[in-house]
Design a protein around this motif. Structure first.
Motif, short mmCIF file in Angstrom:
data_model
loop_
_atom_site.label_atom_id
_atom_site.label_comp_id
_atom_site.label_asym_id
_atom_site.label_seq_id
_atom_site.Cartn_x
_atom_site.Cartn_y
_atom_site.Cartn_z
N LEU A 227 46.99 39.17 39.44
CA LEU A 227 47.93 40.07 38.67
C LEU A 227 47.60 40.26 37.20
CD1 LEU A 227 51.19 38.46 39.65
CD2 LEU A 227 50.33 40.60 40.49
N ALA A 228 46.95 39.14 36.49
CA ALA A 228 46.26 39.35 35.28
C ALA A 228 45.36 40.28 35.15
CB ALA A 228 45.76 38.05 34.49
N SER A 229 44.20 40.23 36.17
CA SER A 229 43.14 41.37 36.09
C SER A 229 43.53 42.85 36.47
CB SER A 229 42.08 40.96 37.20
OG SER A 229 42.74 40.65 38.65
N LEU A 230 44.57 42.78 37.31
CA LEU A 230 45.22 44.08 37.76
C LEU A 230 46.14 44.74 36.55
CD1 LEU A 230 45.90 46.15 39.68
CD2 LEU A 230 47.99 44.85 40.23
N PHE A 231 46.65 43.91 35.70
CA PHE A 231 47.34 44.27 34.61
C PHE A 231 46.27 44.78 33.36
CE2 PHE A 231 49.10 43.62 30.22
CZ PHE A 231 50.16 44.09 30.27
N LEU A 236 43.52 48.67 30.06
CA LEU A 236 42.36 49.21 29.41
C LEU A 236 41.94 50.68 30.05
CD1 LEU A 236 39.92 46.35 29.77
CD2 LEU A 236 41.09 46.97 27.75
N CYS A 237 42.36 51.04 31.31
CA CYS A 237 42.10 52.48 31.85
C CYS A 237 43.32 53.51 31.62
CB CYS A 237 41.74 52.32 33.21
SG CYS A 237 39.93 51.37 33.52
N LEU A 254 54.31 47.00 40.14
CA LEU A 254 55.49 47.04 41.09
C LEU A 254 55.30 48.26 42.02
CD1 LEU A 254 57.93 46.97 38.15
CD2 LEU A 254 57.42 45.19 39.63
N SER A 255 54.16 48.71 42.36
CA SER A 255 53.89 49.71 43.39
C SER A 255 53.04 49.00 44.48
CB SER A 255 53.31 50.98 42.85
OG SER A 255 54.10 51.45 41.86
N GLY A 256 53.10 49.63 45.81
CA GLY A 256 52.16 49.05 46.50
C GLY A 256 52.43 47.90 47.16
N ALA A 257 51.37 46.89 47.30
CA ALA A 257 51.47 45.71 47.91
C ALA A 257 51.04 44.84 46.93
CB ALA A 257 50.66 45.41 49.16
N SER A 258 51.30 44.95 45.53
CA SER A 258 50.72 44.07 44.38
C SER A 258 51.18 42.50 44.53
CB SER A 258 51.17 44.71 43.20
OG SER A 258 50.43 45.90 43.11
N MET A 259 52.42 42.59 44.56
CA MET A 259 53.10 41.31 44.79
C MET A 259 52.99 40.42 46.15
SD MET A 259 54.14 40.57 41.67
CE MET A 259 54.43 41.51 40.15
N LEU A 260 53.09 41.32 47.13
CA LEU A 260 52.69 40.80 48.34
C LEU A 260 51.29 40.22 48.32
CD1 LEU A 260 53.77 40.38 51.63
CD2 LEU A 260 52.44 42.92 51.89
N GLY A 261 50.51 41.12 47.88
CA GLY A 261 48.87 40.59 48.09
C GLY A 261 48.81 39.28 46.89
N ALA A 262 49.43 39.13 45.87
CA ALA A 262 49.33 38.18 44.91
C ALA A 262 49.75 36.83 45.58
CB ALA A 262 49.89 38.66 43.78
N LEU A 288 40.75 43.55 40.37
CA LEU A 288 39.98 44.65 40.09
C LEU A 288 39.67 45.40 41.17
CD1 LEU A 288 37.46 42.45 37.93
CD2 LEU A 288 39.28 43.83 36.93
N LEU A 289 39.32 44.97 42.18
CA LEU A 289 39.04 46.07 43.24
C LEU A 289 40.26 46.74 43.90
CD1 LEU A 289 36.61 43.53 45.62
CD2 LEU A 289 35.99 45.62 44.18
N THR A 290 41.31 46.07 43.78
CA THR A 290 42.53 46.91 44.24
C THR A 290 42.85 47.75 43.19
OG1 THR A 290 43.51 44.95 45.12
CG2 THR A 290 45.14 46.79 44.41
N TYR A 291 42.52 47.87 41.90
CA TYR A 291 42.90 49.14 41.11
C TYR A 291 41.67 50.11 41.27
CZ TYR A 291 43.42 51.74 36.66
OH TYR A 291 43.45 52.79 35.77
#
Length: 330
Positions: A227-231, A236-237, A254-262, A288-291
């Motif tokens: 979650l930190a790297s996704l944030f 940054l982008c 809060l979109s896709g499978a972010s929290m399910l994945g984490a 990082l790869l998810t983003y």
């Protein structure tokens, strides 16, 4: 009690807690999409248990004790949460069978799989049936009879337009002309901060994840790293609210499978890293790869592929962290 029996009991207890923690997400998903969620859960659970029993019988392993550990049901539940609720029954069955066969038993069963079984099933379905896997229904589904017809009687190409819409991540990825504000105001897939309804689904998974952390089913390293790297990378982008925007950090969380994945995917102990430092790096890599996949890849949500790619890196991560610890100690 023998050490083996103690391990089996700990595994059963952990699987029960994971199923309990996933219940809020399942309920929110049912509220959002209707009966297709429960039909999918029935199909994945029956398929997973049948494949598990068949393979155990072929391997001449005790069936009852192995089935009771709950790992097959956890895989089925995670698959249900990742699959479109009204995808054809054969896709659901194929994904569940692939998850058990190629994600688990091909490598020897529980404790030996190098890949996350549920994500392997999702990835194979995405590669094999990309059109069906990207057809998500609009929020608030249909009645039971119509859902049964859709899943067992018709293909998704015949789905009424009112049912199917692009997800918020997909709409943002292909957007070329509308600003972020215009997308949120005009596109029905967008909610207040993320995907409509999906933001509540992510919060439900967050609540389940906090419960699992409190019960010490896993440590904080992998989920916080993801979650930190996704944030950070989405911050940054983030290029504002123009038509070329990649979305805000809150949108991606809060979109896709972010929290399910984490909290339910990167925390899988067998296919994940072993030491705390390696788990942190594992989670960072998944985020990082998810983003990158979401923004510039060929799929709107990249959690499944990100997890599988980082599964390949687990031995290197464990060796890297161990070597650093040895150098620090010497």
């Amino acid at each position: 009690m023998s050490p083996l029996e103690s391990v089996d009991q700990r595994l059963q207890q952990a699987m029960k807690l994971v199923l309990l923690a996933a219940a809020p997400g399942l309920l929110v998903m049912f509220w959002l999409y209707g009966w297709g969620v429960l039909i999918n859960l029935m199909l994945t659970a029956l398929t997973a248990l049948a494949v598990e029993a068949a393979v155990l019988k072929l391997r001449r392993r005790p069936i009852q004790s192995s089935l009771s550990d709950g790992s097959a049901l956890v895989t089925a539940t995670l698959l249900t949460l990742a699959l479109p609720p009204y995808c054809p029954w054969w896709l659901t069955v194929s994904a569940a069978a692939a998850a058990l066969l190629f994600g688990k038993h091909l490598y020897g069963g529980v404790g030996s799989n190098p890949f996350n079984p549920a994500m392997l099933g999702v990835a194979l379905a995405l590669v094999s049936f990309p059109q069906s896997m990207t057809h998500w229904p609009a929020a608030h589904g249909v009645d039971l009879f119509t859902g049964l017809q859709q899943i067992f009687g018709f293909s998704l190409s015949q789905t009424p337009d009112a049912w199917v819409q692009a997800t918020a991540l997909d709409a943002l990825r292909v957007n070329k002309s509308l600003t972020i504000d215009e997308l949120f105001a005009s596109h029905s897939a967008f909610g207040r901060f993320g995907g409509r309804g999906v933001e509540w689904l992510n919060l439900a998974f967050l609540a389940g994840g906090v419960f699992l952390l409190q019960r010490r089913v896993f440590t904080w390293h992998a989920p916080v790293g993801m979650l930190a790297s996704l944030f950070v990378i989405s911050l940054l982008c983030w290029n504002g609210s123009g038509s070329d925007s990649n979305g805000s950090p809150l949108f991606h969380l809060l979109s896709g499978a972010s929290m399910l994945g984490a909290f339910f995917i990167v925390t899988e102990p067998v296919s994940g890293a072993k030491s705390p430092g390696a788990r942190l790096l594992f989670g960072v890599g998944v985020g990082l790869l998810t983003y990158l996949i979401r923004t510039w890849g060929g799929y709107p949500d990249g959690v499944a592929f990100a997890v599988l790619l980082m599964n390949l890196c687990v031995p290197a991560l464990d060796r890297f962290v161990a070597a650093r610890q040895q150098r620090a100690a010497s």
